[in-house]
Design an enzyme around this catalytic site. Structure first.
Site, PDB file in Angstrom:
ATOM      1  CG  ASN B 122      -2.130  -0.730   1.117  1.00 10.82           C
ATOM      2  OD1 ASN B 122      -2.486  -1.122   0.018  1.00 10.82           O
ATOM      3  ND2 ASN B 122      -2.808  -0.956   2.232  1.00 10.82           N
ATOM      4  CE  LYS B 176      11.760  -5.979 -29.301  1.00 12.01           C
ATOM      5  NZ  LYS B 176      12.242  -5.575 -27.980  1.00 12.01           N
ATOM      6  CE  LYS B 200      16.393 -12.857 -23.412  1.00 12.96           C
ATOM      7  NZ  LYS B 200      15.434 -12.092 -24.217  1.00 12.96           N
ATOM      8  CD  GLU B 203      11.229  -7.566 -24.809  1.00 10.09           C
ATOM      9  OE1 GLU B 203      12.270  -8.189 -25.062  1.00 10.09           O
ATOM     10  OE2 GLU B 203      10.921  -6.496 -25.359  1.00 10.09           O
ATOM     11  CG  HIS B 292      13.656 -10.277 -21.057  1.00  8.17           C
ATOM     12  ND1 HIS B 292      14.413 -10.344 -22.201  1.00  8.17           N
ATOM     13  CD2 HIS B 292      13.309  -8.979 -20.909  1.00  8.17           C
ATOM     14  CE1 HIS B 292      14.519  -9.138 -22.727  1.00  8.17           C
ATOM     15  NE2 HIS B 292      13.863  -8.285 -21.960  1.00  8.17           N
ATOM     16  CG  HIS B 325      18.241  -9.711 -19.232  1.00  8.61           C
ATOM     17  ND1 HIS B 325      18.618  -9.395 -20.503  1.00  8.61           N
ATOM     18  CD2 HIS B 325      17.681 -10.949 -19.300  1.00  8.61           C
ATOM     19  CE1 HIS B 325      18.286 -10.391 -21.318  1.00  8.61           C
ATOM     20  NE2 HIS B 325      17.707 -11.343 -20.611  1.00  8.61           N
ATOM     21  CB  SER B 377      21.198  -8.504 -23.019  1.00  6.19           C
ATOM     22  OG  SER B 377      20.534  -8.481 -24.260  1.00  6.19           O
TER      23      SER B 377
END
Lengths: 142, 483
Positions: B122, B176, B200, B203, B292, B325, B377
């Site tokens: 909160n 990507k 890889k 995301e 990630h 990462h 990265s």
């Protein structure tokens, strides 16, 4: 093919002088060195044969290099690697590992595929060298 | 009993300051079993910093805005969090560091969601503070021992991969979004057979119209196995199993397992419960779990409000991921060297001592929880190899996405350049060379016999990202408490 396991496989083969400097680095870190060899370099083969026990109490780089050369003489057509063992708590595994000898001809691996349900495939990596019995692999004739 | 409390006044119905409700305890000395938190508090104008700190302690533990008589049915002094120290932040006149101690019994065993529901639940919207940032936490060993920790950890990951003594190398597939499964796996294959250890998913690649997840998984595993057979090495592709529901994530993870993948990945946005669930699944199924940190900069980057990433590092080590990462220092994303060192140490060390210059405010014993492999990265390339090794060490995954795929001679050449660069630098470091100074020369020398490395150095030699960091540490030396 060229087997690229180990820390320095993308560099030109290390000379004995270069190997000696890596040994010095390992000893300075307190790691013990061992020599292992195999004629089955499958990527999942984690148990190469030991050339004697790891040299826990050898502090002289030349003595370790001597053992490497003795192993090369006994197994000129095997893969041989030098392994540094780090016994520090929380680590307790290999710290550095690199190939110091390889067969004149490296036949490599075949990828076997078993077509399974749907479009899935079960893969097996087959080491050509193991088509021949242990001891008769990489004997120079290939 | 807290000396600030005068019992009959304390429980009279109405509103009294948090500091007088027992949430300010300057004489309290934290127990070894307490959870400690350090907040950066920016009080509203006119609000006393001690009262602001007490309010944070109150709202993150037992308090509400007014006195309640039901407190007296409990051993409430134990359950109240206690602000025990308030320091001004150096060079920031309106900010204060508030140290708060929480009794261990406030938290459910092994639950990041429960821990965070208190600590960040909160309190960040509380009106009496203009801004609030959770800077660091000390997790007691007693509490750490209720967490699984990394499913695999650095040591076992290296043993499974049979890769020792050097940073691991990876690349994120680009573009990507938009590639079909077949074209996507081309990038995976070229990069892995060229010399990288990992490729890889990014995301935001999950299961979109242009490539559904099974298409990506099946084609990518063909590439992984082909590359493994071509090199004799263990290779991996982080298959992103992030999905809308746990059921769907488990289904994708099971498929990755059946296809023989060594590693799967999830995004931080899946939430703490899902992360802990996947960590348990990964331990049970011998799977490396890559996380990630998608979304973290939305709350971690600004210095006065949110959560410092070092706290996320702690929570994720407890939650049980294997990769996280954590910055590059030299690349395109946020992170100065001192701050990033604090992140890396938190992920990798068995014990992190208090080091204010790295943003570590507490001694932290990690109680043999396994180590998380940091991942660097974003905007890094082979020409920076000496700097990357110097700042980040060898237990790290260096991910060269553009720095592999953007190579003028192709993806495999880009991968080879990175692998030769890292091996040449490790060889030189081990030989005792001053590799940070001699780095460019070491790379130039290797480029004489390795044309892919020469191509990489020529393409990216002048690329640097020199921007000032937003999130920096406050200390170059120790401060002394003033309250």
């Amino acid at each position: 093919m060229k087997l690229t396991q180990g820390t320095f496989s993308f560099l030109p083969d290390l000379t004995d002088e270069q190997i000696e400097r890596q040994i010095e680095y390992c000893l300075a870190n307190g790691w013990s060195l061992g020599i292992e060899y195999t004629d089955d370099p499958h990527p999942r083969n984690s148990l190469w044969e030991m050339w004697n026990l790891p040299m826990f109490d050898v502090a002289e780089p030349k003595a370790i290099l001597f053992e490497i050369n003795a192993c090369r003489k006994a197994f000129p057509n095997h893969y041989i690697k030098l392994i540094a063992n780090n016994s520090t708590r929380g680590r307790e595994t290999v710290a550095l590992s690199f190939i110091v000898n390889r067969p004149a001809q490296e036949p490599g691996f075949r990828l076997d595929r078993q077509e399974a349900a749907g479009r899935t495939v079960r893969y097996t990596i087959h080491s050509y060298a193991t088509d021949r019995p242990a001891g008769a692999r990489y004997n120079g004739a290939s | 009993m807290n000396k600030n409390l005068i019992p009959d006044e304390r429980y009279r119905a109405g509103v009294i300051p948090y500091a007088r409700m027992g949430y300010w305890a300057p004489d309290y000395s934290p127990k070894d079993t307490d959870v400690l938190a350090l907040f950066r508090v920016t009080p509203q104008e006119g609000v006393d910093p001690v009262e602001a700190a007490a309010a944070v302690a109150g709202e993150s533990s037992t308090a509400t805005w007014t006195v309640v008589w039901t407190d007296r049915l409990t051993d409430c002094d134990v359950y109240r969090a206690k602000a025990y120290r308030v320091d001004p932040v150096p060079n920031s006149p309106d900010q204060y560091f508030a140290y708060i101690a929480y009794d261990l019994d406030l938290f459910e065993e092994g639950s990041i969601p429960n821990l965070t529901a208190s600590i960040i639940g909160n309190v960040f919207g509380f009106k009496a503070v203009r801004a609030l940032r959770l800077e660091d936490m000390r997790i007691p060993v007693a509490y750490l021992k209720t967490f699984q920790g990394p499913a695999t950890g650095i040591v076992v990951e290296r043993e499974r991969l049979d890769k020792f003594g050097r940073p691991l190398l990876g690349a994120t597939v680009k573009p990507k979004l938009g590639l079909s499964g077949r074209n996507y796996s081309r990038v995976v294959y070229e990069a892995l057979q060229g010399g990288l250890d990992f490729t890889k998913d990014d995301e935001n690649i999950n299961s979109q119209p242009f490539m559904r997840w099974r298409e990506r998984f099946l084609f990518s595993m063909e590439a992984v196995n082909r590359a493994s057979a071509a090199t004799g090495e263990v290779k991996g592709h982080y298959l992103n199993v992030t999905a809308a529901t746990m059921e769907e994530m488990y289904e994708r993870a099971e498929c990755a397992k059946e296809l023989g993948s060594a590693i799967i990945m999830i995004d931080l946005v899946v939430g703490y419960t899902a992360i802990q669930s996947m960590a348990k699944w990964a331990r049970k199924n011998d799977m490396i779990l890559h996380l990630h940190r998608a979304g973290n900069s939305a709350y971690a980057r600004q210095k006065n409000h949110g959560i410092n990433f070092r706290v996320i590092c702690k929570w994720m080590r407890m939650a049980g991921v294997d990769h996280l990462h954590a910055g590059t220092v030299v690349g395109k994303l946020e992170g100065d060297p001192f701050t990033v060192k604090g992140f890396y140490d938190t992920l990798r060390e068995p014990h992190t001592p208090m080091r204010l210059e790295n943003g570590l405010f507490f001694d932290q014993d990690w109680a043999s929880l396994r180590k998380v492999m940091p991942v660097a990265s974003g905007g890094i390339h082979a020409g920076q190899m000496h700097q990357l090794l110097h700042y980040l060490g060898e237990d790290v995954v260096l991910q060269f996405g553009g720095g592999t795929i953007g190579h003028p001679e192709g993806i495999a050449a880009g991968a080879t350049a990175n692998r030769v660069a890292v091996e040449a630098m490790i060889l030189a470091r081990n030989e005792g060379r001053d590799y940070l100074t001699e780095g460019p020369e070491i790379l130039e020398r290797a480029a004489r016999w390795c044309s892919p490395l020469r191509g990489a150095l020529e393409t990216w030699k002048d690329v640097t990202f020199n921007y000032e960091s937003t999130d920096t540490v406050d200390f170059v030396a120790l401060t002394t408490p003033t309250y």
